[in-house]
Write an enzyme that holds these catalytic residues in place. Structure first.
Site, short mmCIF file in Angstrom:
data_model
loop_
_atom_site.label_atom_id
_atom_site.label_comp_id
_atom_site.label_asym_id
_atom_site.label_seq_id
_atom_site.Cartn_x
_atom_site.Cartn_y
_atom_site.Cartn_z
N GLY A 166 -4.40 13.49 -8.92
CA GLY A 166 -4.87 14.72 -9.56
C GLY A 166 -4.34 14.92 -10.96
O GLY A 166 -3.85 13.98 -11.59
N ALA A 167 -4.44 16.18 -11.45
CA ALA A 167 -4.20 16.50 -12.88
C ALA A 167 -5.03 15.52 -13.70
O ALA A 167 -4.52 14.79 -14.55
CB ALA A 167 -2.71 16.44 -13.22
N LEU A 168 -6.31 15.55 -13.41
CA LEU A 168 -7.22 14.52 -13.93
C LEU A 168 -7.41 14.62 -15.45
O LEU A 168 -7.49 15.71 -16.01
CB LEU A 168 -8.59 14.63 -13.24
CG LEU A 168 -8.57 14.48 -11.72
CD1 LEU A 168 -9.99 14.58 -11.15
CD2 LEU A 168 -7.92 13.17 -11.28
N HIS A 169 -7.46 13.45 -16.08
CA HIS A 169 -7.69 13.36 -17.53
C HIS A 169 -8.75 12.29 -17.76
O HIS A 169 -9.26 11.68 -16.80
CB HIS A 169 -6.37 13.05 -18.25
CG HIS A 169 -5.62 11.89 -17.67
ND1 HIS A 169 -6.10 10.61 -17.71
CD2 HIS A 169 -4.43 11.83 -17.02
CE1 HIS A 169 -5.24 9.80 -17.12
NE2 HIS A 169 -4.21 10.51 -16.68
N HIS B 285 -8.57 8.97 -15.76
CA HIS B 285 -9.13 9.02 -14.40
C HIS B 285 -10.67 9.05 -14.46
O HIS B 285 -11.34 8.41 -13.67
CB HIS B 285 -8.69 10.29 -13.67
CG HIS B 285 -7.21 10.42 -13.45
ND1 HIS B 285 -6.45 11.38 -14.06
CD2 HIS B 285 -6.36 9.71 -12.66
CE1 HIS B 285 -5.19 11.28 -13.66
NE2 HIS B 285 -5.10 10.28 -12.81
N GLN C 112 5.76 7.83 -2.38
CA GLN C 112 5.92 6.92 -3.50
C GLN C 112 6.80 7.50 -4.62
O GLN C 112 6.96 6.88 -5.67
CB GLN C 112 4.57 6.43 -4.04
CG GLN C 112 3.76 7.44 -4.79
CD GLN C 112 2.37 6.90 -5.09
OE1 GLN C 112 1.59 6.63 -4.18
NE2 GLN C 112 2.06 6.73 -6.36
N LYS D 29 -3.35 0.91 -16.61
CA LYS D 29 -2.19 1.72 -17.01
C LYS D 29 -1.03 1.45 -16.05
O LYS D 29 0.12 1.39 -16.44
CB LYS D 29 -2.61 3.19 -16.99
CG LYS D 29 -1.51 4.20 -16.85
CD LYS D 29 -0.83 4.46 -18.15
CE LYS D 29 0.10 5.64 -18.16
NZ LYS D 29 0.99 5.76 -17.03
N ASP D 30 -1.35 1.33 -14.75
CA ASP D 30 -0.34 1.01 -13.73
C ASP D 30 -0.56 -0.44 -13.32
O ASP D 30 -1.03 -0.72 -12.21
CB ASP D 30 -0.49 1.97 -12.54
CG ASP D 30 -0.30 3.41 -12.98
OD1 ASP D 30 0.84 3.84 -13.13
OD2 ASP D 30 -1.32 4.10 -13.21
P1 AMP Z 1 -2.58 8.60 -10.79
O1 AMP Z 1 -3.29 9.90 -10.60
O2 AMP Z 1 -1.59 8.62 -11.90
O3 AMP Z 1 -2.03 8.05 -9.50
O4 AMP Z 1 -3.68 7.56 -11.26
C1 AMP Z 1 -4.84 7.32 -10.50
C2 AMP Z 1 -5.54 6.12 -11.07
O5 AMP Z 1 -5.91 6.38 -12.42
C3 AMP Z 1 -4.65 4.86 -11.08
O6 AMP Z 1 -5.43 3.73 -10.73
C4 AMP Z 1 -4.20 4.81 -12.52
O7 AMP Z 1 -3.87 3.50 -12.96
C5 AMP Z 1 -5.44 5.33 -13.24
N1 AMP Z 1 -5.06 5.84 -14.56
C6 AMP Z 1 -4.10 6.75 -14.86
N2 AMP Z 1 -4.01 6.93 -16.19
C7 AMP Z 1 -4.92 6.10 -16.75
C8 AMP Z 1 -5.30 5.80 -18.10
N3 AMP Z 1 -4.73 6.39 -19.14
N4 AMP Z 1 -6.28 4.88 -18.30
C9 AMP Z 1 -6.87 4.26 -17.25
N5 AMP Z 1 -6.56 4.50 -15.96
C10 AMP Z 1 -5.60 5.40 -15.71
#
Ligand code: AMP
Length: 278
Positions: free
Chosen positions: A31-34, A37, A61, A149-150
């Site tokens: 969440g806290a989508l940008h 995402h 995690q 990114k990850d």
């Molecule tokens: P998270 O909500 O941080 O667990 O991320 C969810 C998914 O979004 C994961 O596969 C991240 O690698 C991907 N993600 C997060 N930030 C970015 C970004 N800046 N660019 C591309 N993918 C992202």
């Protein structure tokens, strides 16, 4: 968009789709989508008939309670963003809906999970793998979308799928950055405007490595750490082969080098990586 909170309702929805032979793209998030995402959602939308996005802040995690407690939650705006992207299902489970039984976390990803994030966030990849595997088993997605990114997470998810013979294609998506190069991250919400500017030094540091490959990796690493350490509390700055994730001290033709960094800025933990190949 359907908002589904229980595994039974999700199974019911998916059963109908499967009977119709419909492909499912899955985007797991916290969440806290940008925009980062949303790029995953856009790609999933193009490549599949239906898109399921999950939002679940997975306590397993997090190895740092404060990081977990302060993780931003913005469900209402997340829902609006997903609707705008044409996402078909938002899965918003509680922990009980994700894990029918307590997961046993007995994964062995080898050396790949012991370096970088594995070293600095003990247990992180075990918790991540447990939730991703539980989602894969429940959703049975045709394709699943993860961000570069990850990068280490992406590599470990690919290994998980291969070892457990899970039938989903893992699709990697390029890192989305702001105009100064800072990788978008939910944790950036905790930075001030000034700190957001400072945070882009991580991008500049990795770009410096990419442009100065006449220097050996160990020299690049020590110069970079020297430059960054006045503003950041650096956990690691590593150049590693992007396939094996083995750290590289000296250039070798067989390696595909990528820079990886984790650094704290005003108590906010930032990670990023960049291919060093043109
Ligand atoms: P998270 O909500 O941080 O667990 O991320 C969810 C998914 O979004 C994961 O596969 C991240 O690698 C991907 N993600 C997060 N930030 C970015 C970004 N800046 N660019 C591309 N993918 C992202």
């Amino acid at each position: 968009m359907h908002i589904i909170t229980t595994r039974e309702s999700l199974k019911e929805y998916l059963k109908i789709q499967s009977e119709l032979g419909i492909s499912i793209g899955f985007v797991p998030t916290m969440g806290a989508l940008h925009e980062g995402h949303l790029e995953l959602i856009k790609k999933a939308k193009i490549e599949n008939d239906k898109v399921v996005c999950s939002i679940f802040v997975n306590s397993l995690q997090f190895n740092n309670q404060e990081d977990f407690d302060k993780y931003p939650i913005t469900i209402e705006s997340d829902e609006n963003k997903l609707v705008s992207e044409g996402c078909d299902v938002l899965f918003l489970p509680t922990r009980k809906e994700v894990f029918v039984e307590e997961p046993n976390l007995d994964y062995d990803f080898g050396q790949m999970a012991e370096v970088m994030e594995g070293e600095y966030r003990p247990g992180h990849f075990l918790g991540m793998a447990a939730v991703v595997e539980a989602f894969f088993n429940l959703i049975k997605p045709t394709r699943s979308y993860f961000g570069e990114k990850d990068y280490q997470q992406l590599a470990i998810v690919k290994k998980l799928v291969k070892e457990k013979k899970i039938s989903t294609d893992i699709i990697a998506c390029a890192t989305v950055r702001n105009s100064k190069g800072l990788a978008l991250s939910s944790r950036n919400l905790r930075l001030t405007k000034q700190e957001v500017l400072v945070a882009s030094e991580l991008y500049q540091a990795m770009s410096y490595c990419k442009e100065n490959k006449q220097l050996q990796p160990n020299e690049l690493i020590s110069q970079t750490i020297e430059k960054l350490k006045s503003n950041f509390d650096i956990e690691y700055f590593v150049i590693a082969d992007e396939n094996s994730l083995k750290p590289i001290d000296k250039w070798a033709e067989t390696d595909v080098p990528r820079a990886f960094v984790a650094a704290n800025l005003s108590g906010v933990r930032l990670i990023d990586n960049m291919s060093l190949i043109d």
